[in-house]
Structures are given as C-alpha cells and as structure tokens.
Design a protein around this motif. Structure first.
Motif, PDB file in Angstrom:
ATOM      1  N   ILE A 190       2.914  23.513  45.742  1.00 48.25           N
ATOM      2  CA  ILE A 190       3.366  23.534  47.126  1.00 48.25           C
ATOM      3  C   ILE A 190       2.568  22.474  47.875  1.00 48.25           C
ATOM      4  N   GLU A 246       8.247  30.021  47.027  1.00 50.87           N
ATOM      5  CA  GLU A 246       9.486  29.320  47.389  1.00 50.87           C
ATOM      6  C   GLU A 246      10.126  29.943  48.621  1.00 50.87           C
ATOM      7  N   ALA A 267       8.295  28.821  51.692  1.00 47.02           N
ATOM      8  CA  ALA A 267       8.601  27.428  52.017  1.00 47.02           C
ATOM      9  C   ALA A 267       9.989  27.309  52.643  1.00 47.02           C
ATOM     10  N   VAL A 287       8.305  22.276  47.804  1.00 45.68           N
ATOM     11  CA  VAL A 287       8.085  22.827  46.482  1.00 45.68           C
ATOM     12  C   VAL A 287       8.289  21.713  45.461  1.00 45.68           C
TER      13      VAL A 287
END
Length: 63
Positions: free
Chosen positions: A3, A48, A51, A61
C-alpha cells in the motif's frame, strides 16, 4: 502486496481508518499513515477495502 499513500492528496477524511484500523492511522495533522506498507496476506482484503473508500484516491494498492 503493498500500500502506498500519496500524502499530498490525503485530506484526512479517515474512512480508511474506519474500514481498516489495523492498516491505517491518521497522524496529528490528520494525514494517513500506512501502518503496514507490506501487507500480510491475512489483511489483503481489508487493506484493499480501506484504500477503495478513500474519496480522494490517496491510497494505491500495488500487487
């Protein structure tokens, strides 16, 4: 998986922290801190998701 945070884009909404508190924090200036930039496989889905909810796309990602 990694990340990466674009600190210049972060506006401190904190949605990432709400969704994935094990992955993200906000510093004293309300800027995102990626707690685990190298994401363990057990946290990939939650990282994920955190994000994805960023309204300014400050989190990326990398697979």
């Amino acid at each position: 998986m990694k990340i990466v945070a674009d600190l210049a884009r972060c506006e401190g909404h904190g949605l990432c922290v709400d969704v994935a508190p094990d992955m993200y924090e906000l510093d004293d200036d309300a800027i995102v801190v990626v707690v685990r930039p190298d994401v363990p496989s057990s946290l990939e889905k939650v990282a994920e998701a955190g994000a994805r909810v960023c309204p300014v796309a400050a989190l990326k990602v990398l697979k």
